[in-house]
Scaffold this motif. Structure first.
Motif, short mmCIF file in Angstrom:
data_model
loop_
_atom_site.label_atom_id
_atom_site.label_comp_id
_atom_site.label_asym_id
_atom_site.label_seq_id
_atom_site.Cartn_x
_atom_site.Cartn_y
_atom_site.Cartn_z
N ILE A 516 2.41 10.69 -23.41
CA ILE A 516 1.51 11.61 -22.69
C ILE A 516 1.62 11.39 -21.19
N SER A 519 5.07 12.67 -19.94
CA SER A 519 5.14 14.13 -19.99
C SER A 519 4.26 14.76 -18.92
N THR A 520 3.04 14.23 -18.75
CA THR A 520 2.13 14.78 -17.75
C THR A 520 2.65 14.54 -16.35
N LEU A 524 3.39 17.46 -13.70
CA LEU A 524 2.79 17.53 -12.36
C LEU A 524 3.87 17.62 -11.29
N MET A 718 -1.45 9.38 -12.55
CA MET A 718 -1.04 8.73 -13.79
C MET A 718 -0.99 7.21 -13.64
N GLY A 799 -0.61 16.57 -26.85
CA GLY A 799 0.14 17.24 -25.78
C GLY A 799 -0.09 18.72 -25.74
N ALA A 802 -2.78 19.36 -23.31
CA ALA A 802 -2.28 19.27 -21.94
C ALA A 802 -1.48 20.52 -21.57
N ASN A 803 -0.74 21.04 -22.54
CA ASN A 803 0.05 22.24 -22.28
C ASN A 803 -0.85 23.44 -21.98
N LEU A 806 -2.01 22.66 -18.44
CA LEU A 806 -0.90 22.50 -17.50
C LEU A 806 0.31 23.22 -18.07
N TYR A 809 3.70 21.62 -18.80
CA TYR A 809 3.77 20.45 -19.68
C TYR A 809 4.74 20.70 -20.83
#
Length: 852
Positions: A516, A519-520, A524, A718, A799, A802-803, A806, A809
């Motif tokens: 995570i 990937s994040t 970003l 992060m 995830g 998050a997608n 974002l 992502y």
């Protein structure tokens, strides 16, 4: 039974050491964090109390009401009021002050970065003795004119200054240069906690922070025997009620300490997370240890049952052992926690935020927490083994070997595991269609991950056989020792699974967070890079701004092709508060990567804005439609025509408007918050950065970043996640090592005759050591594989949330980190086997075979 419990505890003290260490680690984090929190809060209070020790009452000006007349905009605190207050009965001394903030450049020209609000500035206001008691001089002298400056010791160290140096600084406008003439000390907790302090002469401070002849505050000290609150009431009666107010020094000290304590309270969370993880993982080690102890003492417990011991007495004896272990672990963990509390301020301090030091404060909650956590976790973890001990029948005294687990129990375990696995996986899979990262969805994801991990733990004994047989192809390359290692790991699947549970949990947590986080972070990076077309970004802090004249100087800098000024403000809609960027329609496409769904930025102008796709969706507008909003400090809502809709862009914010209009309605009319710079051929170098910094006057208020630095800062959030990840990995490895070492040590003791027989049949000492090490590596590999599977599946499901938040992502596996986790797990297995392997190899064949 009490004597029996004590005898068993002393007889197996070597076995219990591993359990003690696991519990001790968790207790140390809990108690150490609580002691650290209490000590830090007390240090803040002590520093604030010392700073306000001689202040009985402080008088400050009230903010003028909106639309106030010009004379009401000026502070009422002047020398005339100071003389008037000096005559109030009970006032011993009056000390006016002119305070504000100032940002400084270090000696090398780079800005000194501190926490917002921690760059303090004040006027040096000498008393009758020619000294300002708030700021004792350590070196040099006090500033006496507008060209001189004094700073505190911490600022001298951070900026590498010396007496006589020229210091560049800024308050809220143009850059100033002052000569350093003095170094002072201060007890202000905002400064001692990592801030800076700049002292001007009185007249300069009044001009900068109030107005000539006026102050921002007047501090009063009380005559002996005068009550602060009574004095405050008398002083209040002398003040213009609508323009000034009085506060006691005690109230100010408490408020100051609370402010600094609030700013640093977040540092308590990370150690408490580590404590929770260590106790959770350690509980499996405790369960495993007591299960093996009960298993080894089956015949002994059966004999006790045969001579009259009841099931309740047997169960109590096991729980009593756990209670004693918990008490010892709590005491040791508490002492270890004091050491953790003493070093946490240094570990958690940063260049811009230094935590205060002070004596350790041991409060009742720390002691109660240490005992409650240590004893509670140990006793609860020993409850299941105690129930198993109570079920031992007297006939078990006749058995020479432990019976294998029944098929019925395995079926029950399988059904229970599937009952957890199916809903857990189903919950996580269902999140793949989620369209937002709402709190409810996040809670659902956490529930799904918890069910998934619980299912893996329950199913681990069933999965042990196929997984270990698969990994046995590797250990089989070591010949008979590898084959025996595999068979030993398969001998008791429940014990193998319990030993591997620590690695399973820690690996799942670390693998999931690593995926995570990676990937994040990359998302970003892509988001910031996708929205920025400029090569450099020059930005100012909130509620300040870049000198508009600097825009022209930046544009005239060598190799600069485009310098586009941006004014940031707020946009009030019916659905909340958004951000709007005022840009030049002719240059915006050169410095921002705008992807318009419809319309364009060329039509921006008075009464016309462009909006992001999210803002358009939330308000139900399209290109050509109208949006009723309030811009910046404008008090009225008006309809704006939407001339374009663009894909969400963090550089452009939620909406775009013409800079001329946005700047007119911003909170700082005519201001510039950012300058986006495009260079010829994308030239990025230290020389170009230095030229740009020179063009904006080397102001310490401004940040000059190239594209890479800007993108890196956008992904900088992060860092805490990575710290958490590696911390949990370290905790999991330590406890896993204790568990493997404990299991193998007891396994060696159980297999003494077997090892003796192998030695008698010709296996040398190195072969015995290799067999034990390979067994440990097999167990570690089993836990690591299950943990990786669970962690990666959980990361894939989470995830999707998050997608939704974002768009950039996408799942990106950190292969290096995952490989490191695998190698560390296998290495810790081999290292944990060192002592048991040496002990097994040292057994004499004849003595081992004769063991009963």
């Amino acid at each position: 039974m009490l004597k029996t419990a004590l005898r068993n505890l002393l007889a197996h003290k070597a076995r219990q050491i591993m359990t003690l260490l696991a519990v001790c680690l968790g207790v140390a984090f809990v108690s150490g964090t609580l002691v650290f929190a209490d000590s830090t809060a007390e240090a803040h209070r002590a520093a604030a109390s010392k700073s306000f020790a001689d202040i009985a009452v402080s008088v400050t000006a009230k903010a003028p009401p909106p639309g106030a007349a010009a004379h009401q905009q000026t502070s009422p605190l002047d020398d005339a009021l100071a003389r008037k207050l000096a005559a109030v009965p009970g006032v011993a001394a009056v000390r006016p002050s002119a305070d504000g903030t100032a940002a400084l450049n270090a000696a090398d020209g780079t800005p000194l970065r501190v926490r917002p609000g921690a760059n303090q500035a004040a006027g040096y206001v000498p008393g009758k003795d020619g000294k300002d008691s708030r700021y004792p001089l350590a070196e040099g002298r006090a500033p006496t004119n507008s060209g001189e400056l004094a700073v505190d010791r911490g600022t001298v160290a951070a900026g590498h200054f010396r007496i006589g140096d020229t210091i560049t600084l800024a308050v809220d406008g143009p850059v100033m240069t002052k000569r350093l003439v003095g170094i002072v000390t201060t007890e202000d907790p905002r400064v001692t906690a990592g801030g800076t302090l700049a002292l001007f002469d009185k007249a300069t401070a009044q001009k900068l922070f109030a107005s000539p002849g006026h102050y921002t505050g007047i501090d009063l000290s009380a005559a002996p025997g005068t009550d602060q609150f009574a004095l405050s009431r008398r002083v209040t009666g002398m003040l213009p009620a609508d323009r000034a107010e009085a506060t006691t020094g005690a109230a100010q000290a408490a408020q100051q300490a609370l402010l600094v304590d609030t700013l640093t309270r977040g540092y308590e969370k990370l150690p408490l997370v580590f404590a929770g993880v260590s106790l959770f993982i350690g509980s499996f080690l405790i369960i495993n240890t007591f299960t093996m102890l009960v298993s080894r003492r089956t015949r002994e417990i059966a004999l006790l049952r045969a001579i009259g011991a009841t099931r309740r007495q047997v169960s109590r004896s096991v729980l009593l052992e756990a209670l004693l272990v918990g008490l010892v672990a709590s005491a040791a963990g508490f002492l270890f926690g004091l050491g953790i509390a003493s070093v946490l301020p240094d570990i958690l301090s940063t260049d811009g935020n230094t935590l205060p030091h002070g004596p350790l404060v041991i409060g009742p909650r720390s002691v109660v927490a240490a005992l409650g956590v240590g004893v509670g976790v140990t006793v609860l973890a020993a409850w299941l083994p105690s129930r198993r001990a109570a079920k031992v029948a007297p006939i078990e005294a006749m058995r020479t070997t432990e019976p294998p687990p029944s098929a019925k129990r395995s079926r029950i375990r399988g059904v229970a595991g599937l009952a957890l696995l199916v809903p857990g996986a189903g919950v996580l899979v269902s999140l793949s269609g989620a369209k937002d990262a709402s709190e409810k969805n996040l809670q659902t994801a956490m529930l799904g991950c918890a069910l998934l991990v619980a299912a893996l733990i329950v199913l681990a004994p069933i999965l042990a056989s196929p997984v270990i047989r698969l990994t046995g192809r590797l250990t089989g390359r070591f010949g008979i020792t590898g084959h025996l290692a595999q068979q030993n790991a398969l001998r008791d699947p429940r014990r193998t699974a319990a030993t591997a549970a620590t690695l399973l949990i820690s690996t799942a947590l670390v693998a999931g967070l690593a995926v995570i986080g990676n990937s994040t972070g990359q998302a970003l990076d892509r988001q910031a890079a996708a929205g920025l077309g400029a090569d450099y970004v020059i930005s100012s802090p909130p509620m300040t701004g870049v000198d508009p004249a600097a825009v022209r100087r930046v544009a005239d800098t060598s190799r600069v092709r485009t310098a586009s000024a941006v004014t940031d403000s707020t946009l009030f809609t019916g659905g909340g508060v958004r951000d709007i960027s005022g840009v030049d329609p002719h240059t915006v496409h050169d410095v921002m990567k705008l992807d318009f769904v419809s319309g364009s930025a060329k039509d921006l102008g008075p009464g016309r804005i462009a909006v992001s796709r999210t803002l358009a969706r939330d308000n139900g507008v399209t290109t050509g439609g109208h949006l009723n909003v309030r811009l910046g400090r404008n008090q009225e809502f008006r309809k704006y025509t939407v001339v374009g809709v663009y894909k969400d862009n963090p550089v452009a914010h939620d909406a775009l408007g013409a800079r001329t209009e946005v700047a007119h309605h911003s909170y700082l009319p005519g201001s510039v918050q950012r300058i986006l710079v495009r260079t010829d051929g994308g030239a990025v170098s230290h020389t170009t950065e230095d030229r740009l910094r020179t063009a904006v006057g080397n102001s310490p208020l401004l940040k000059v970043q190239d594209r890479e630095q800007f993108v890196h800062e956008a992904a900088g959030t992060m860092g805490e996640l990575l710290t958490l990840m590696y911390g949990m990995l370290a905790i999991g490895i330590v406890i896993a090592a204790l568990g493997i070492m404990n299991t193998l040590a007891m396994s060696v003791a159980e297999r003494t005759r077997e090892i003796g027989a192998l030695r008698a049949l010709g296996m040398d000492r190195s072969g015995i050591r290799r067999m034990i090490r390979l067994e440990a590596v097999t167990v570690a590999a089993f836990g690591t594989l299950l943990g990786l599977a669970g962690g990666l599946f959980g990361a894939w499901a989470v995830g999707s949330l998050a997608n939704a938040a974002l768009p950039q992502y996408s799942l990106a596996l950190p292969w290096g980190t995952l490989l490191l986790v695998c190698l560390l797990s296998l290495a810790i297995g081999a290292l944990a086997a060192a002592v048991p392997a040496r002990r097994a190899a040292a057994l004499s064949p004849l003595e081992a075979v004769a063991e009963t």
